[in-house]
Design an enzyme around this catalytic site. Structure first.
Site, PDB file in Angstrom:
ATOM      1  N   TYR A 143       0.825  -1.217   0.000  1.00 51.25           N
ATOM      2  CA  TYR A 143       0.000   0.000   0.000  1.00 51.25           C
ATOM      3  C   TYR A 143       0.854   1.260   0.000  1.00 51.25           C
ATOM      4  O   TYR A 143       0.437   2.295  -0.489  1.00 51.25           O
ATOM      5  CB  TYR A 143      -0.901   0.028   1.240  1.00 51.25           C
ATOM      6  CG  TYR A 143      -2.225  -0.679   1.094  1.00 51.25           C
ATOM      7  CD1 TYR A 143      -2.283  -2.005   0.675  1.00 51.25           C
ATOM      8  CD2 TYR A 143      -3.419  -0.037   1.397  1.00 51.25           C
ATOM      9  CE1 TYR A 143      -3.491  -2.660   0.557  1.00 51.25           C
ATOM     10  CE2 TYR A 143      -4.634  -0.683   1.287  1.00 51.25           C
ATOM     11  CZ  TYR A 143      -4.667  -1.991   0.869  1.00 51.25           C
ATOM     12  OH  TYR A 143      -5.870  -2.635   0.766  1.00 51.25           O
ATOM     13  N   ASP A 249      -6.125  -7.118   4.084  1.00 50.33           N
ATOM     14  CA  ASP A 249      -7.303  -6.490   3.467  1.00 50.33           C
ATOM     15  C   ASP A 249      -8.221  -7.573   2.913  1.00 50.33           C
ATOM     16  O   ASP A 249      -9.428  -7.581   3.152  1.00 50.33           O
ATOM     17  CB  ASP A 249      -6.835  -5.549   2.353  1.00 50.33           C
ATOM     18  CG  ASP A 249      -8.002  -4.900   1.621  1.00 50.33           C
ATOM     19  OD1 ASP A 249      -8.927  -4.408   2.304  1.00 50.33           O
ATOM     20  OD2 ASP A 249      -7.995  -4.882   0.373  1.00 50.33           O
ATOM     21  N   ASP A 253     -11.927  -9.356   4.769  1.00 56.60           N
ATOM     22  CA  ASP A 253     -13.258  -9.362   4.139  1.00 56.60           C
ATOM     23  C   ASP A 253     -13.826 -10.782   4.112  1.00 56.60           C
ATOM     24  O   ASP A 253     -15.012 -10.996   4.377  1.00 56.60           O
ATOM     25  CB  ASP A 253     -13.201  -8.834   2.697  1.00 56.60           C
ATOM     26  CG  ASP A 253     -13.466  -7.338   2.606  1.00 56.60           C
ATOM     27  OD1 ASP A 253     -13.206  -6.629   3.600  1.00 56.60           O
ATOM     28  OD2 ASP A 253     -13.945  -6.875   1.548  1.00 56.60           O
TER      29      ASP A 253
HETATM   30  C1  IPM Z   1     -10.359  -1.463   4.207  1.00 50.77           C
HETATM   31  C2  IPM Z   1     -10.633  -0.851   2.865  1.00 50.77           C
HETATM   32  C3  IPM Z   1      -9.497   0.117   2.543  1.00 50.77           C
HETATM   33  C4  IPM Z   1      -8.226  -0.688   2.464  1.00 50.77           C
HETATM   34  C5  IPM Z   1      -9.693   0.958   1.263  1.00 50.77           C
HETATM   35  C6  IPM Z   1     -11.002   1.704   1.291  1.00 50.77           C
HETATM   36  C7  IPM Z   1      -8.547   1.894   1.041  1.00 50.77           C
HETATM   37  O1  IPM Z   1     -10.814  -1.820   1.895  1.00 50.77           O
HETATM   38  O2  IPM Z   1     -10.284  -0.716   5.208  1.00 50.77           O
HETATM   39  O3  IPM Z   1     -10.223  -2.678   4.264  1.00 50.77           O
HETATM   40  O4  IPM Z   1      -7.906  -1.273   1.405  1.00 50.77           O
HETATM   41  O5  IPM Z   1      -7.515  -0.741   3.472  1.00 50.77           O
HETATM   42 MG    MG Z   2     -10.823  -3.797   2.658  1.00 51.23          MG
END
Ligand code: IPM
Ligand code: MG
Length: 361
Positions: A143, A249, A253
């Site tokens: 990132y 990330d 999810d």
């Molecule tokens: C998260 C989101 C963020 C990330 C985005 C919105 C930049 O997906 O907080 O997981 O990738 O960290």
């Molecule tokens: Mg995310």
């Protein structure tokens, strides 16, 4: 004695303002019962900030956050800002906030509530009892690594992002993870791609070296592709997971969805010192924004995490978490977690039910 805390509110975009309204009402009510006074300041982040100031993270927002005891964030982003150049996108504002406040540790719990077993897309026997904490590194990795960008070359364009971890960055997130695991079931799974990536080999070496200081924690390692598979195959094998920014990330999810809805999960982003940022794992859901359809529970649970990890008010945090269980027991469900026989409600009505559940009996 009344305790007083300065809290910066960043409602952001999409469903952000609606769910923030519910969380603030909940905090005020809990505050009254626990002699906690909140001094709330609202600031702009993401698309809302771009529209008002041209920047997704105005300097004033960062300084307001830096001067507060904790930051409660809702969600940012939306179709409207998707075509802007990268430095002007809402997401860049969020990343700037994380790095500006040096929030290297992101705690993302995924807990299955018995009330929502049937909301999961996996079989109940697979997900029942799942209780995972993903510890995601948040201010390094691909990132933030350089070089990055899209470059013109003689044979076309070249897109570059760089995954970099310094040993000190791995060690500090590793310590948070081992200490987190120690307070849980004492199992830590480190996720990397050491079979291919050198940066991951360093990750694995450092985490392994650190483990000698935590003999009470059982350490294992998984490659990220296998970890993704294991998460949906047999999620109960996991207790605490530690991983880098990008893998975290993605896996957070996936872990979130085991619980039935990403609309239920809070997160805490913490640094060495200074205010933490507390935000739901979900995004701004522009498709349902402004329609009173959003699930405010992840936002409310983020407020509870703020009380627990950011302001050291565990009793008030417990009370909020208990109220969430109560409204679910009473059958209140927003669309994302609706199932047969339950009471379908909107965001506002869910907020009312929470306030009712918080009233002293
Ligand atoms: C998260 C989101 C963020 C990330 C985005 C919105 C930049 O997906 O907080 O997981 O990738 O960290
Ligand atoms: Mg995310």
């Amino acid at each position: 004695m009344t305790k007083s805390f300065r809290v910066t509110l960043l409602p952001g975009d999409g469903i952000g303002p609606e769910i923030m309204t519910v969380a603030v009402a909940v905090l005020k009510q809990v505050g009254e019962q626990h002699n906690i006074q909140f001094d709330f300041t609202e600031a702009l982040l993401g698309g809302a900030a771009i529209d008002a100031t041209g920047s997704p993270l105005p300097a004033e927002t960062l300084s307001t956050c830096q001067a507060s005891d904790a930051v409660l964030l809702a969600s940012i982003g939306g179709y409207k800002w998707d075509d802007l150049p990268r430095e002007k996108r809402p997401e860049t504002g969020l990343l700037g906030l994380r790095s500006g406040l040096k929030l290297f540790a992101n705690l993302r719990p995924a807990t299955i509530l018995p009330q929502l077993l049937s909301a999961s897309s996996l079989k109940p026997e697979i997900v029942e009892g799942v209780d995972i904490m993903v510890v995601r590194e948040l201010t390094g990795g691909i990132y933030f690594g350089t070089p990055k960008g899209i470059f013109e070359t003689e044979d076309g364009q070249r897109g570059v992002s760089t995954m970099v971890y310094h040993s000190s960055e791995i060690d500090r997130i590793g310590k948070v993870a081992f200490e987190t695991a120690r307070k849980r079931k004492g199992q830590l799974c480190s996720v990397d791609k050491a079979n291919v990536l050198d940066v991951s080999q360093l990750w694995r070496d450092r985490i392994t070296a650190l483990s000698t200081h935590y003999p009470d924690v059982e350490l294992s390692h998984l490659y990220v592709d296998n970890a993704a598979m294991q998460l949906v195959r047999a999620p109960k094998q996991f207790d605490t997971i530690v991983t880098g920014n990008l893998f975290g990330d993605i896996l957070s999810d996936a872990a979130a969805m085991l619980t039935g809805s990403i609309g239920m999960l809070p997160s805490a982003s913490l640094g060495e010192s200074g205010p933490g940022v507390f935000e739901p794992v979900h995004g701004s859901a522009p498709d349902i924004a402004g329609q009173d359809k959003a699930n405010p529970l992840a936002q409310v649970l983020s407020a509870a995490m703020m009380l627990r990890y950011g302001l050291d008010q565990p009793k008030a945090a417990d009370q909020i978490e208990q109220a969430v269980l109560t409204v679910l027991d009473q059958g209140y469900r927003t669309g994302d977690i609706m199932s047969e026989g339950m009471k379908a409600v909107g965001c506002r009505e869910m907020g009312e039910a929470l306030k009712q559940a918080l009233r002293p009996k």
